[in-house]
Design a protein around this motif. Structure first.
Motif, PDB file in Angstrom:
ATOM      1  N   PHE A   3       0.805  -1.213   0.000  1.00 11.00           N
ATOM      2  CA  PHE A   3       0.000   0.000   0.000  1.00 11.00           C
ATOM      3  C   PHE A   3       0.843   1.270   0.000  1.00 11.00           C
ATOM      4  N   GLY A   4       2.015   1.225  -0.603  1.00  6.47           N
ATOM      5  CA  GLY A   4       2.871   2.392  -0.676  1.00  6.47           C
ATOM      6  C   GLY A   4       3.572   2.737   0.626  1.00  6.47           C
ATOM      7  N   LEU A   5       3.446   1.891   1.630  1.00  9.65           N
ATOM      8  CA  LEU A   5       4.112   2.142   2.902  1.00  9.65           C
ATOM      9  C   LEU A   5       5.588   1.768   2.784  1.00  9.65           C
ATOM     10  N   PRO A   6       6.454   2.466   3.525  1.00 10.66           N
ATOM     11  CA  PRO A   6       7.885   2.139   3.459  1.00 10.66           C
ATOM     12  C   PRO A   6       8.271   0.970   4.358  1.00 10.66           C
ATOM     13  N   TYR A   7       7.285   0.208   4.806  1.00 18.86           N
ATOM     14  CA  TYR A   7       7.511  -0.959   5.647  1.00 18.86           C
ATOM     15  C   TYR A   7       6.415  -1.971   5.351  1.00 18.86           C
ATOM     16  N   ARG A   8       6.605  -3.177   5.902  1.00 18.87           N
ATOM     17  CA  ARG A   8       5.571  -4.203   5.758  1.00 18.87           C
ATOM     18  C   ARG A   8       5.309  -4.810   7.131  1.00 18.87           C
ATOM     19  N   TYR A   9       4.153  -5.415   7.272  1.00 21.55           N
ATOM     20  CA  TYR A   9       3.825  -6.102   8.520  1.00 21.55           C
ATOM     21  C   TYR A   9       4.362  -7.525   8.454  1.00 21.55           C
ATOM     22  N   VAL A  10       4.801  -8.011   9.608  1.00 18.84           N
ATOM     23  CA  VAL A  10       5.378  -9.338   9.690  1.00 18.84           C
ATOM     24  C   VAL A  10       4.755 -10.055  10.882  1.00 18.84           C
ATOM     25  N   ASN A  11       4.538 -11.348  10.722  1.00 21.77           N
ATOM     26  CA  ASN A  11       4.059 -12.173  11.829  1.00 21.77           C
ATOM     27  C   ASN A  11       5.253 -12.672  12.630  1.00 21.77           C
ATOM     28  N   ASP A  12       5.018 -13.028  13.864  1.00 24.78           N
ATOM     29  CA  ASP A  12       6.088 -13.487  14.745  1.00 24.78           C
ATOM     30  C   ASP A  12       6.881 -14.644  14.153  1.00 24.78           C
ATOM     31  N   LYS A  13       6.234 -15.567  13.498  1.00 24.19           N
ATOM     32  CA  LYS A  13       6.913 -16.757  12.973  1.00 24.19           C
ATOM     33  C   LYS A  13       7.990 -16.403  11.943  1.00 24.19           C
ATOM     34  N   GLU A  14       7.792 -15.309  11.235  1.00 25.17           N
ATOM     35  CA  GLU A  14       8.751 -14.918  10.199  1.00 25.17           C
ATOM     36  C   GLU A  14      10.079 -14.426  10.788  1.00 25.17           C
ATOM     37  N   ILE A  15      10.067 -13.984  12.032  1.00 25.47           N
ATOM     38  CA  ILE A  15      11.297 -13.451  12.618  1.00 25.47           C
ATOM     39  C   ILE A  15      11.907 -14.340  13.710  1.00 25.47           C
ATOM     40  N   LEU A  16      11.202 -15.372  14.130  1.00 23.63           N
ATOM     41  CA  LEU A  16      11.665 -16.200  15.251  1.00 23.63           C
ATOM     42  C   LEU A  16      13.093 -16.697  15.099  1.00 23.63           C
ATOM     43  N   SER A  17      13.450 -17.208  13.953  1.00 23.09           N
ATOM     44  CA  SER A  17      14.778 -17.790  13.784  1.00 23.09           C
ATOM     45  C   SER A  17      15.886 -16.739  13.750  1.00 23.09           C
ATOM     46  N   HIS A  18      15.531 -15.460  13.673  1.00 22.87           N
ATOM     47  CA  HIS A  18      16.523 -14.388  13.613  1.00 22.87           C
ATOM     48  C   HIS A  18      16.697 -13.660  14.944  1.00 22.87           C
TER      49      HIS A  18
END
Length: 133
Positions: A3-18
């Protein structure tokens, strides 16, 4: 970006391993006095009430980090606003820098702690009694 935003939404599972791997992911917690009770392991607390004063230094210090995720309690206001300011500041300060994935944690720390609060690999300084309402 959506939607033209300079960021995106992420769910917890996408970042857990990092989580806890600063070369892969920076977690920026913009909660203010509500920072008590626990936080995502290795996060950097940059309170929303002083974020504008800190954003340029934050951008410069984390130029090479491939992923930066912002959150507040619910990620409805402070987290998304900080992500937008960060992304816009980064573009102004480092226009030729390698692309960075700027994200907002969906559900914020409230949702994250409900799932992972007692997991010491993911959450530090957790105080369950502050979250039991």
């Amino acid at each position: 970006m959506s939607f033209g935003l300079p960021y995106r939404y992420v769910n917890d599972k996408e970042i857990l391993s990092h989580i806890g791997k600063p070369a892969e992911l920076l977690v920026v917690d913009v909660r203010d006095s509500d920072f008590i009770g626990g936080h995502i392991k290795g996060c950097q607390n940059v309170p929303s009430n002083s974020f504008l004063d800190s954003v340029h230094e934050l951008v410069k210090q984390n130029e090479s980090v491939p992923r930066v995720v912002f959150h507040c309690a619910l990620s409805q206001s402070r987290g998304p606003k900080a992500a937008r300011i960060y992304a816009e500041s980064r573009q102004d300060l480092l226009p030729n820098a390698k692309e960075q994935d700027v994200m907002v944690l969906r559900g914020g720390f409230t949702q994250f702690q409900a799932k992972y609060g007692t997991d010491k690999d993911l959450v530090e300084n957790y105080r369950k009694e502050l979250w039991d309402c």
